[in-house]
Write an enzyme that holds these catalytic residues in place. Structure first.
Site, PDB file in Angstrom:
ATOM      1  N   ASP A   1       0.809  -1.215   0.000  1.00  0.00           N
ATOM      2  CA  ASP A   1       0.000   0.000   0.000  1.00  0.00           C
ATOM      3  C   ASP A   1       0.846   1.270   0.000  1.00  0.00           C
ATOM      4  O   ASP A   1       1.997   1.269   0.427  1.00  0.00           O
ATOM      5  CB  ASP A   1      -0.882   0.034   1.253  1.00  0.00           C
ATOM      6  CG  ASP A   1      -2.054  -0.930   1.165  1.00  0.00           C
ATOM      7  OD1 ASP A   1      -2.064  -1.797   0.263  1.00  0.00           O
ATOM      8  OD2 ASP A   1      -2.951  -0.818   2.015  1.00  0.00           O
TER       9      ASP A   1
ATOM     10  N   HIS B   1      -6.235   3.503  -3.771  1.00  0.00           N
ATOM     11  CA  HIS B   1      -6.062   3.713  -2.318  1.00  0.00           C
ATOM     12  C   HIS B   1      -6.275   5.193  -1.976  1.00  0.00           C
ATOM     13  O   HIS B   1      -5.709   5.681  -1.012  1.00  0.00           O
ATOM     14  CB  HIS B   1      -4.670   3.236  -1.909  1.00  0.00           C
ATOM     15  CG  HIS B   1      -4.487   2.975  -0.447  1.00  0.00           C
ATOM     16  ND1 HIS B   1      -5.421   2.343   0.342  1.00  0.00           N
ATOM     17  CD2 HIS B   1      -3.447   3.268   0.399  1.00  0.00           C
ATOM     18  CE1 HIS B   1      -4.972   2.256   1.591  1.00  0.00           C
ATOM     19  NE2 HIS B   1      -3.786   2.818   1.653  1.00  0.00           N
TER      20      HIS B   1
ATOM     21  N   HIS C   1      -4.744   9.747   0.797  1.00  0.00           N
ATOM     22  CA  HIS C   1      -4.725   8.849   1.953  1.00  0.00           C
ATOM     23  C   HIS C   1      -5.404   9.458   3.193  1.00  0.00           C
ATOM     24  O   HIS C   1      -4.858   9.428   4.302  1.00  0.00           O
ATOM     25  CB  HIS C   1      -3.279   8.450   2.295  1.00  0.00           C
ATOM     26  CG  HIS C   1      -3.167   7.132   3.009  1.00  0.00           C
ATOM     27  ND1 HIS C   1      -3.287   7.020   4.377  1.00  0.00           N
ATOM     28  CD2 HIS C   1      -2.950   5.884   2.558  1.00  0.00           C
ATOM     29  CE1 HIS C   1      -3.136   5.755   4.733  1.00  0.00           C
ATOM     30  NE2 HIS C   1      -2.931   5.042   3.636  1.00  0.00           N
TER      31      HIS C   1
ATOM     32  N   HIS D   1       3.655  -2.395   3.068  1.00  0.00           N
ATOM     33  CA  HIS D   1       3.707  -1.035   2.518  1.00  0.00           C
ATOM     34  C   HIS D   1       5.017  -0.805   1.766  1.00  0.00           C
ATOM     35  O   HIS D   1       6.074  -1.244   2.214  1.00  0.00           O
ATOM     36  CB  HIS D   1       3.589  -0.013   3.649  1.00  0.00           C
ATOM     37  CG  HIS D   1       2.276  -0.071   4.371  1.00  0.00           C
ATOM     38  ND1 HIS D   1       2.005  -1.019   5.336  1.00  0.00           N
ATOM     39  CD2 HIS D   1       1.160   0.674   4.240  1.00  0.00           C
ATOM     40  CE1 HIS D   1       0.776  -0.839   5.782  1.00  0.00           C
ATOM     41  NE2 HIS D   1       0.233   0.173   5.138  1.00  0.00           N
TER      42      HIS D   1
HETATM   43 ZN   LIG Z   1      -2.544   3.102   3.285  1.00  0.00          ZN
END
Ligand SMILES: [Zn+2]
Length: 277
Positions: free
Chosen positions: A98, A149, A153, A243
């Protein structure tokens, strides 16, 4: 041939071509195993997933008030919980990364995945896409699947519907522009889902994807801890959260070099969803 058509064509070739067509609306079809076609999607079992913030808030929202579904989609399917697992058949697992792409970490992640001929999912943020376009193009070239995503964020539960729509729409457009196709998957930042995010995602043709095992790499706990968390959490159907951006991710990069060969040696097939038609 248009650039995006070329992308699509290359990715289809990478995926083995015959992938298209089998998916129904209810299941994820796994890309690495045409012989094991349809994988059922397990609803949120809660297992080891990090609990979503304010997880009950969307249940309090009435279904009405969001307007009718878009024309031509009379039966728009809107989930109430995100998907947290893939099919448990066939010893499949899925790796997801991510918050990127990021020029310091994403290339190393991609290099390791390429070394072992493994595909993964990347949930991208729009503001990172537009300054790292070549990395998204590389993901397309190498057969990875990307998801939305959001642009910045944010914690979606603090935004109104128009703001959420803007975050999601702009990111899907940036993905289409760089990857060659609009995303079919969406992941809420911080795992903080709400009713509007499910509804808007469905209207944009995206399924909500969460995870089963949180690698905890975002806490920067040390490479060993990340490796142990993933190896101990390994099981058929597991979706792993890691991530490749959002902080110092050198531990995430190094951990992948250790747990990926371990998972492969233990018979896991690392996979991604096939494109739904
Ligand atoms: Zn995230």
């Amino acid at each position: 041939m248009q650039k995006d058509q070329l992308f699509t064509r290359r990715r289809l070739l990478l995926a083995g071509g015959a992938a298209l067509g089998a998916a129904g609306t209810a299941g994820i079809v796994l890309a690495s195993s045409s012989e094991e076609a349809a994988g059922g999607v397990a609803p949120a079992a809660g297992a080891q997933a990090r609990p979503a913030l304010k997880s009950s808030s969307f249940r309090l929202q009435p279904l009405t008030g969001y307007g009718p579904p878009p024309s031509g989609q009379a039966k728009l399917k809107v989930r109430k919980e995100p998907i947290t697992e893939i099919s448990r058949r066939g010893r499949h697992m899925m790796l997801t990364f991510d918050d990127g792409p990021n020029p310091n970490y994403t290339p190393h992640i991609l290099d390791t995945l390429a070394k072992y001929d493994v595909r993964a999912m990347f949930f991208l943020c729009g503001e990172c896409i537009v300054v790292n376009r070549e990395l998204v193009a590389r993901m397309a070239e190498e057969g990875h699947v990307v998801g939305n995503h959001t642009w910045t964020h944010p914690l979606l539960t603090t935004l109104n519907r128009r703001e959420i729509r803007d975050e999601m729409t702009s990111t899907s457009e940036a993905i289409e522009d760089t990857y060659g196709e609009r995303p079919q998957w969406f992941r809420a930042p911080y795992g903080a889902w709400n009713r509007a995010a499910f509804q808007l995602g469905a209207e944009m043709g995206m399924e909500p994807m969460a995870w089963t095992v949180d690698s905890t790499d975002w806490t920067v706990p040390g490479t060993r801890t990340i490796v142990d968390t993933i190896e101990n959490g390994a099981a058929p159907g597991v979706v792993v959260l890691s991530h490749d951006a959002g902080g110092d991710r050198s531990q995430s990069v190094q951990a992948l070099r250790e747990y990926l060969p371990y998972l492969l040696d233990n018979g896991y097939h690392l996979t991604v969803p096939r494109r739904r038609t």
